[in-house]
Design an enzyme around this catalytic site. Structure first.
Site, PDB file in Angstrom:
ATOM      1  N   GLU A 116       0.830  -1.206   0.000  1.00 52.92           N
ATOM      2  CA  GLU A 116       0.000   0.000   0.000  1.00 52.92           C
ATOM      3  C   GLU A 116       0.867   1.261   0.000  1.00 52.92           C
ATOM      4  OE1 GLU A 116      -3.620   1.886   2.784  1.00 52.92           O
ATOM      5  OE2 GLU A 116      -2.219   0.419   3.618  1.00 52.92           O
ATOM      6  N   LYS A 151     -10.365   2.474  -1.433  1.00 55.65           N
ATOM      7  CA  LYS A 151     -10.446   1.859  -0.102  1.00 55.65           C
ATOM      8  C   LYS A 151     -11.752   2.220   0.594  1.00 55.65           C
ATOM      9  CE  LYS A 151      -7.433   1.327   3.978  1.00 55.65           C
ATOM     10  NZ  LYS A 151      -6.101   1.721   4.510  1.00 55.65           N
ATOM     11  N   CYS A 162      -5.625  -2.911   2.894  1.00 55.43           N
ATOM     12  CA  CYS A 162      -5.254  -2.830   4.308  1.00 55.43           C
ATOM     13  C   CYS A 162      -6.446  -2.999   5.263  1.00 55.43           C
ATOM     14  CB  CYS A 162      -4.494  -1.536   4.573  1.00 55.43           C
ATOM     15  SG  CYS A 162      -3.501  -1.597   6.100  1.00 55.43           S
TER      16      CYS A 162
END
Length: 284
Positions: free
Chosen positions: A41, A114, A151
């Site tokens: 990331e 995200k 993540c």
């Protein structure tokens, strides 16, 4: 047979050096026969989110006029590999923590933004990023149907299940996770791995996660990223792992057709009862 590579690297304040190192890792992984190569990331920079500082918004760029997405598209085409590329995206007045899926011919296939954003000591992401607005996505690449999340998304089984329902054979999670400034004694690496191994097993898909390594100091806060990047098979068994900072690339082979047959015969998706799951729509 499809070969997946996970990578992990240290990042510093020199973005050009970070990008060069990322390219080196992609080339090294391709030389090992990898077809799908996962970078971590926000690898172009240090993980800048431990502090809230407006200057870091300068790291964001629009996807269609980006300083390094074209470079990695060309690299993917040259090497014939699939590369999801993480970057800080600016779209008008919105900012996202995004991934561009790049196919093995260098074609940008589309964005994932995200969905789940952490907010706490060391991880002040809600200051920088808008919540993703594109939903969970799966791409039919040259080397299999791939879903990508980022993540903090990896802690939510709903994300993995939705991508599996969309046909994903492989789930990829670029990551930046390490120490907790409010509790230096906490090591979440085992919990982190086991959570995603559960996603792989519950959905009978292959799953790979690439995390950064090393110490980064941002705004007086020291962050120690533990790596432990890994690949789990469709039973949740770990089949590749970067166990320490010297081991920065690992690969595993996946027989996608055999995995699909196992998934169909096991009956997990046959026996689902979506009409019974309305309780999941509640926050309480």
């Amino acid at each position: 047979m499809t070969r997946i590579a996970i990578t992990q690297m240290e990042c510093g304040w020199d973005s050009a050096a970070n990008l060069d190192r990322a390219e080196e890792l992609v080339r090294e992984a391709a030389a090992k026969g990898a077809n799908i190569i996962l970078l971590q990331e926000l690898f172009a920079n240090v993980y800048f989110c431990p502090e809230q500082k407006k200057d870091y918004f300068t790291y964001a760029h629009a996807a269609d006029d980006h300083p390094f997405l074209g470079r990695f598209s060309a690299l993917a085409k040259e090497l014939g590999v699939v590369c999801p590329i993480s970057f800080f995206e600016k779209n008008q007045n919105a900012y996202f923590n995004s991934v561009m899926m790049i196919d093995a011919d260098g074609t940008p296939m589309g964005l994932y933004r995200k969905t789940h954003l952490p907010q706490g000591p060391g991880y002040e992401e809600k200051f920088y990023f808008n919540p993703g607005d594109l939903g969970f996505r799966v791409w039919d690449t040259a080397f299999g149907k791939i879903g990508v999340a980022i993540c903090w998304d990896q802690w939510f089984p709903e994300a993995a299940r939705i991508m599996a329902l969309q046909g994903a054979d492989i789930l990829l999670y670029p990551t930046a996770i390490g120490s907790e400034p409010n509790d230096p004694s906490l090591d979440s690496s085992g919990h982190w791995q086991r959570t995603m191994q559960g996603h792989a097993a519950a959905n009978m898909v292959t799953l790979a996660a690439s995390n950064r390594i090393g110490k980064e100091t941002v705004g007086g806060i020291d962050m120690h990223f533990y790596g432990q990047s890994f690949i789990a098979d469709h039973t949740g068994k770990m089949i590749a792992e970067c166990k320490d900072h010297a081991n920065i690339i690992a690969t595993a082979d996946v027989d996608i057709e055999a995995m699909r047959l196992d998934r169909a015969s096991w009956g997990l998706f046959r026996d689902r009862r979506p009409e019974c799951y309305q309780g999941i729509l509640s926050l309480s």
